[in-house]
Design a protein around this motif. Structure first.
Motif, PDB file in Angstrom:
ATOM      1  N   ASP A  71      33.844  41.268  52.867  1.00 20.21           N
ATOM      2  CA  ASP A  71      33.400  42.261  52.758  1.00 20.21           C
ATOM      3  C   ASP A  71      33.790  43.343  54.005  1.00 20.21           C
ATOM      4  N   ARG A  72      35.110  42.844  54.716  1.00 25.21           N
ATOM      5  CA  ARG A  72      35.690  44.144  55.855  1.00 25.21           C
ATOM      6  C   ARG A  72      36.190  44.902  54.354  1.00 25.21           C
ATOM      7  N   GLU A  73      35.717  46.352  56.348  1.00 22.07           N
ATOM      8  CA  GLU A  73      36.509  47.589  55.307  1.00 22.07           C
ATOM      9  C   GLU A  73      37.582  46.908  55.159  1.00 22.07           C
ATOM     10  N   ALA A  74      38.358  47.319  54.058  1.00 20.91           N
ATOM     11  CA  ALA A  74      40.334  47.230  54.187  1.00 20.91           C
ATOM     12  C   ALA A  74      41.191  48.485  53.936  1.00 20.91           C
ATOM     13  N   LEU A  75      39.357  49.544  53.410  1.00 25.20           N
ATOM     14  CA  LEU A  75      40.631  51.501  53.866  1.00 25.20           C
ATOM     15  C   LEU A  75      39.204  52.134  54.652  1.00 25.20           C
ATOM     16  N   ARG A  76      39.735  53.014  55.118  1.00 22.59           N
ATOM     17  CA  ARG A  76      39.036  54.051  55.771  1.00 22.59           C
ATOM     18  C   ARG A  76      39.377  55.308  55.235  1.00 22.59           C
ATOM     19  N   PHE A  77      39.277  55.700  54.184  1.00 27.17           N
ATOM     20  CA  PHE A  77      39.373  57.118  53.820  1.00 27.17           C
ATOM     21  C   PHE A  77      38.396  58.040  54.109  1.00 27.17           C
ATOM     22  N   VAL A  78      39.057  59.406  55.696  1.00 32.57           N
ATOM     23  CA  VAL A  78      39.032  60.331  56.066  1.00 32.57           C
ATOM     24  C   VAL A  78      39.084  61.154  55.758  1.00 32.57           C
ATOM     25  N   ARG A  79      38.488  62.279  54.793  1.00 34.93           N
ATOM     26  CA  ARG A  79      38.058  63.000  53.880  1.00 34.93           C
ATOM     27  C   ARG A  79      38.507  64.707  54.742  1.00 34.93           C
ATOM     28  N   ALA A  80      38.689  65.982  54.091  1.00 29.13           N
ATOM     29  CA  ALA A  80      39.047  67.125  54.995  1.00 29.13           C
ATOM     30  C   ALA A  80      38.336  67.447  55.810  1.00 29.13           C
ATOM     31  N   ASP A  81      36.885  66.844  55.368  1.00 26.76           N
ATOM     32  CA  ASP A  81      35.398  67.162  55.917  1.00 26.76           C
ATOM     33  C   ASP A  81      35.178  66.879  57.519  1.00 26.76           C
ATOM     34  N   GLY A  82      35.612  65.318  57.648  1.00 26.99           N
ATOM     35  CA  GLY A  82      35.875  64.353  58.270  1.00 26.99           C
ATOM     36  C   GLY A  82      35.011  63.272  57.734  1.00 26.99           C
ATOM     37  N   THR A  83      34.491  63.845  57.211  1.00 27.67           N
ATOM     38  CA  THR A  83      33.298  62.192  56.474  1.00 27.67           C
ATOM     39  C   THR A  83      34.087  61.571  55.771  1.00 27.67           C
ATOM     40  N   THR A  84      33.726  59.449  55.931  1.00 28.13           N
ATOM     41  CA  THR A  84      35.052  58.929  55.392  1.00 28.13           C
ATOM     42  C   THR A  84      33.779  58.080  54.424  1.00 28.13           C
ATOM     43  N   ARG A  85      34.769  57.196  53.526  1.00 29.01           N
ATOM     44  CA  ARG A  85      34.820  56.480  52.234  1.00 29.01           C
ATOM     45  C   ARG A  85      35.389  55.443  53.071  1.00 29.01           C
ATOM     46  N   SER A  86      34.761  53.767  52.080  1.00 32.26           N
ATOM     47  CA  SER A  86      35.366  52.870  52.237  1.00 32.26           C
ATOM     48  C   SER A  86      35.696  52.219  51.618  1.00 32.26           C
ATOM     49  N   LEU A  87      36.726  51.092  51.611  1.00 28.87           N
ATOM     50  CA  LEU A  87      37.011  50.073  50.136  1.00 28.87           C
ATOM     51  C   LEU A  87      36.002  49.102  51.133  1.00 28.87           C
ATOM     52  N   THR A  88      36.092  48.042  50.767  1.00 27.38           N
ATOM     53  CA  THR A  88      35.993  47.188  51.286  1.00 27.38           C
ATOM     54  C   THR A  88      37.180  45.697  50.919  1.00 27.38           C
ATOM     55  N   TYR A  89      37.464  44.574  51.068  1.00 27.06           N
ATOM     56  CA  TYR A  89      38.763  44.264  50.159  1.00 27.06           C
ATOM     57  C   TYR A  89      38.338  43.945  49.278  1.00 27.06           C
ATOM     58  N   ARG A  90      36.958  42.898  48.585  1.00 28.24           N
ATOM     59  CA  ARG A  90      36.136  43.197  47.593  1.00 28.24           C
ATOM     60  C   ARG A  90      36.829  44.083  46.505  1.00 28.24           C
ATOM     61  N   VAL A  91      35.824  45.119  47.054  1.00 30.59           N
ATOM     62  CA  VAL A  91      35.988  46.419  45.987  1.00 30.59           C
ATOM     63  C   VAL A  91      37.296  47.409  45.336  1.00 30.59           C
ATOM     64  N   LEU A  92      38.008  46.521  46.710  1.00 29.38           N
ATOM     65  CA  LEU A  92      39.619  46.846  46.755  1.00 29.38           C
ATOM     66  C   LEU A  92      40.621  46.068  45.831  1.00 29.38           C
ATOM     67  N   ALA A  93      39.895  45.343  45.893  1.00 28.11           N
ATOM     68  CA  ALA A  93      40.847  43.906  45.027  1.00 28.11           C
ATOM     69  C   ALA A  93      40.418  43.821  43.515  1.00 28.11           C
ATOM     70  N   ARG A  94      39.303  44.388  43.027  1.00 25.83           N
ATOM     71  CA  ARG A  94      38.520  44.702  42.322  1.00 25.83           C
ATOM     72  C   ARG A  94      39.110  45.908  41.664  1.00 25.83           C
ATOM     73  N   GLU A  95      39.940  47.186  42.053  1.00 25.52           N
ATOM     74  CA  GLU A  95      40.226  48.251  42.279  1.00 25.52           C
ATOM     75  C   GLU A  95      41.204  47.768  41.405  1.00 25.52           C
ATOM     76  N   ALA A  96      41.865  47.337  42.110  1.00 26.15           N
ATOM     77  CA  ALA A  96      43.666  46.665  42.321  1.00 26.15           C
ATOM     78  C   ALA A  96      43.634  45.647  40.424  1.00 26.15           C
ATOM     79  N   ALA A  97      42.936  44.966  40.264  1.00 25.24           N
ATOM     80  CA  ALA A  97      42.538  44.668  39.317  1.00 25.24           C
ATOM     81  C   ALA A  97      42.584  45.190  37.601  1.00 25.24           C
ATOM     82  N   ARG A  98      41.428  46.065  38.136  1.00 25.99           N
ATOM     83  CA  ARG A  98      41.545  47.462  37.134  1.00 25.99           C
ATOM     84  C   ARG A  98      43.258  47.878  36.319  1.00 25.99           C
ATOM     85  N   PHE A  99      43.304  48.480  37.631  1.00 21.31           N
ATOM     86  CA  PHE A  99      45.062  48.675  37.366  1.00 21.31           C
ATOM     87  C   PHE A  99      46.068  48.182  36.817  1.00 21.31           C
ATOM     88  N   ALA A 100      45.465  46.999  37.641  1.00 19.50           N
ATOM     89  CA  ALA A 100      46.770  46.087  36.109  1.00 19.50           C
ATOM     90  C   ALA A 100      45.884  45.924  34.781  1.00 19.50           C
TER      91      ALA A 100
END
Ligand code: AMP
Length: 600
Positions: A71-100
């Motif tokens: 549940d640690r943040e793996a990636l924290r994206f900073v959008r154009a307006d400075g707000t952020t969205r994060s992907l935890t390691y768990r969620v990133l692993a799921r997104e990678a699995a979906r792409f696979a």
């Protein structure tokens, strides 16, 4: 061999006091760490797969997603307006699995190539990791490329899948799609339910895909990444990297970037460049840290705000960017709370000593230069937090890396002794920077160009193509490129690619491209053009030719400057003497062009 005075005599060394550092560095005693280091031992920090298998995606996300870092943040994206969205390691692993799973559903086989032509969007990260998890090979392209470089690289690598945006597809891919029979699927990240003809809606495919997938049972020597780079002549070279590269990404992340578990790490590299993959994605994730991803392009105020608001602790950036910040003034930095920042590193081009020292004024920290290239897959020479900095020097080789300066003869070829070993230069003499083969992230070939690959090795060394010298204490100093390749804002540009494009214009008989010094970009591309009979030089034609090249090559590669020449200087065998053009441009003596790159 040319003797030179070490630049260290002009710039005072920056001492380090380990006790005063906020975090104890991973590398404190350089000699002891080198002596104790082995790649076998470094591999133990990784999981591996059963039966001596190894997969980068498993090491970068899956093992964290299955453990305490899930549940640690793996990636924290900073959008154009400075707000952020994060992907935890768990969620990133799921997104990678979906792409696979998407790749599996599309019939993509292990070893086939999946390309990206994207900015720093969340889909990029899922695509890289999902591709590796699936056992396919990932190849990133610069989004600043025009259709011509995109076409060439997709053709050379027989790209099977391309992940891109609608705008890039329309501008850069649709016009050349007919020339790419191997390209079966173009996946749009922003199709919004209405993909263009000949493309698929990636979001829809991902939504339908399961979020668990098997990890391909890849071995350490299986091909994982394909990174294109340029030489003086010929087509772009596809440098092959294997899954074992992750061992080097881990070890260099530990020593050269000094990654610690709690770090918030920001790598500003373009995702199309090898640094964007090795250190923008793999190294931080393998270390389980939080990586900041800025979705926008460079802007001084925005960058200082990111450093401040995201509490960045380790920052990996590039000389052009630092020079742009320097131009904006150190007071811009001092107006921000950069107290979280503890380590600043830079790569990609020569880092002028002024910038190293300016770092202390702006960030309260010097800038740590390091050196590597597409072929090496990871950092090879570096300045470390615990080691004195000699401003202008690239530092000393990483543990596990043996570097040397090989003597060159008058033709630029390495001098090989009677025993078959390359002859090494004495301290402070200039020669070719060389590395002893055998580190895990070393390229394993240029795709379909075995001879070109073999020519990179001589007398027991990998020859880097860079000129350097080593001082008596083992610090390496960059002198220049040994070839005619141009480095502009960190982009390596093959002159041949620029020249071939210009020669497609009906008015052009011959063209030559060189790099000319630029205070911010390091170098910019300047073209010299010989016109066909019936065409006259004019400002209008100059602009037309620059526009012509820009449209085909893209802004990152096209010449910024262009001059007409009555006749281009050539060797007897008809090769254009770019070095002579450069000597004339820089006002250097034309007779001795061997030191053209020196003191750039
Ligand atoms: P690339 O393969 O595009 O990453 O470009 C690698 C080349 O960039 C090297 O061979 C050098 O010519 C140059 N380069 C990379 N890092 C440095 C550095 N720290 N100092 C000087 N030149 C560098």
């Amino acid at each position: 061999m040319e003797a030179m005075t070490p630049s260290s005599t002009r710039w005072a060394a920056i001492p380090k006091d380990v006790a005063a550092l906020r975090v104890r560095p991973n590398l404190v005693d350089y000699d002891a760490e080198r002596a104790a280091f082995s790649w076998e031992e470094a591999r133990r920090a990784l999981d591996g797969l059963p039966g001596r298998g190894l997969n980068i995606a498993h090491e970068a996300v899956d093992r964290h997603a299955a453990g305490p870092l899930a549940d640690r943040e793996a990636l924290r994206f900073v959008r154009a307006d400075g707000t952020t969205r994060s992907l935890t390691y768990r969620v990133l692993a799921r997104e990678a699995a979906r792409f696979a799973n998407v790749l599996a559903a599309l019939g993509v086989e292990p070893g086939e190539r999946v390309y990206s032509l994207l900015g720093r969007t969340p889909e990029l990260y899922a695509a890289v990791l999902g591709t590796l998890k699936h056992g396919a090979v990932f190849c990133p392209l610069f989004s600043a490329f025009g259709p011509e470089p995109v076409r060439q690289r997709l053709q050379i690598g027989s790209g099977r899948v391309l992940v891109t945006t609608r705008a890039f597809h329309r501008r850069k891919v649709a016009p050349i799609r007919d020339e790419l029979p191997a390209l079966r699927h173009v996946l749009l990240v922003d199709a919004d339910g209405a993909p263009d003809p000949g493309t698929l809606d990636l979001a829809a495919l991902l939504a339908d895909a399961s979020d668990t997938a098997p990890t391909a049972h890849t071995g350490p020597e299986d091909m994982a990444l394909l990174h294109f780079t340029s030489g003086t002549t010929g087509r772009p070279k596809g440098a092959i990297h294997v899954h074992d590269a992750v061992t080097a990404h881990y070890a260099t992340g530990r020593f050269a970037l000094d990654l610690h578990p709690d770090d918030v790490y920001w790598c500003t590299a373009d995702p199309g460049w090898v640094t964007g993959t090795s250190y923008g994605i793999i190294a931080p994730l393998v270390h389980g840290v939080t990586a900041i991803v800025d979705e926008e392009e460079m802007d001084a105020e925005r960058w200082y705000r990111i450093l401040e608001e995201q509490r960045v602790s380790v920052w990996y950036t590039a000389p052009t960017a630092l020079r742009m910040l320097m131009k904006a003034g150190a007071e811009r930095a001092t107006g921000h709370d950069l107290s979280a920042l503890r380590f600043v590193a830079s790569v990609g081009e020569p880092l002028n000593p002024e910038v190293v020292v300016w770092g202390e004024e702006a960030f309260g920290l010097p800038v740590h230069d390091n050196w590597w290239q597409t072929e090496t897959g990871g950092i090879m020479i570096s300045n470390y937090p615990a080691m004195e900095i000699r401003p202008g020097s690239m530092g000393r080789p990483l543990p596990g890396i043996e570097a040397a300066v090989v003597a060159r003869d008058e033709t630029g070829a390495p001098v090989i002794g009677d025993d078959g070993h390359a002859v090494l230069c004495e301290a402070d003499a200039t020669g070719e920077l060389a590395l002893r083969p055998g580190w895990p992230s070393m390229f394993r070939g240029y795709l379909d160009e075995d001879e070109r690959y073999r020519r990179c090795f001589a007398g027991g060394w990998y020859l880097t193509g860079d000129l350097a010298r080593r001082d008596a204490d083992g610090y390496f100093w960059f002198v220049g490129r040994g070839d005619d390749v141009i480095k502009s804002s960190g982009h390596l540009i093959g002159p041949f690619e620029v020249e071939s494009c210009l020669m497609e214009h009906e008015a052009v008989a011959e063209a030559a491209a060189i790099g000319v010094p630029d205070p911010v970009a390091g170098e910019v591309v300047k073209a010299f053009v010989e016109l066909k009979p019936g065409h006259e030089p004019s400002d209008a034609l100059r602009l037309e030719l620059i526009g012509f090249a820009r449209k085909r090559l893209g802004a990152a590669v096209a010449p910024r400057l262009l001059d007409f020449a009555a006749a281009l200087p050539k060797t007897r065998s008809g090769k254009i003497l770019r070095r002579l053009l450069k000597a004339r441009e820089l006002g250097l003596p034309e007779g001795d062009t061997s030191t053209l790159e020196a003191g750039r």
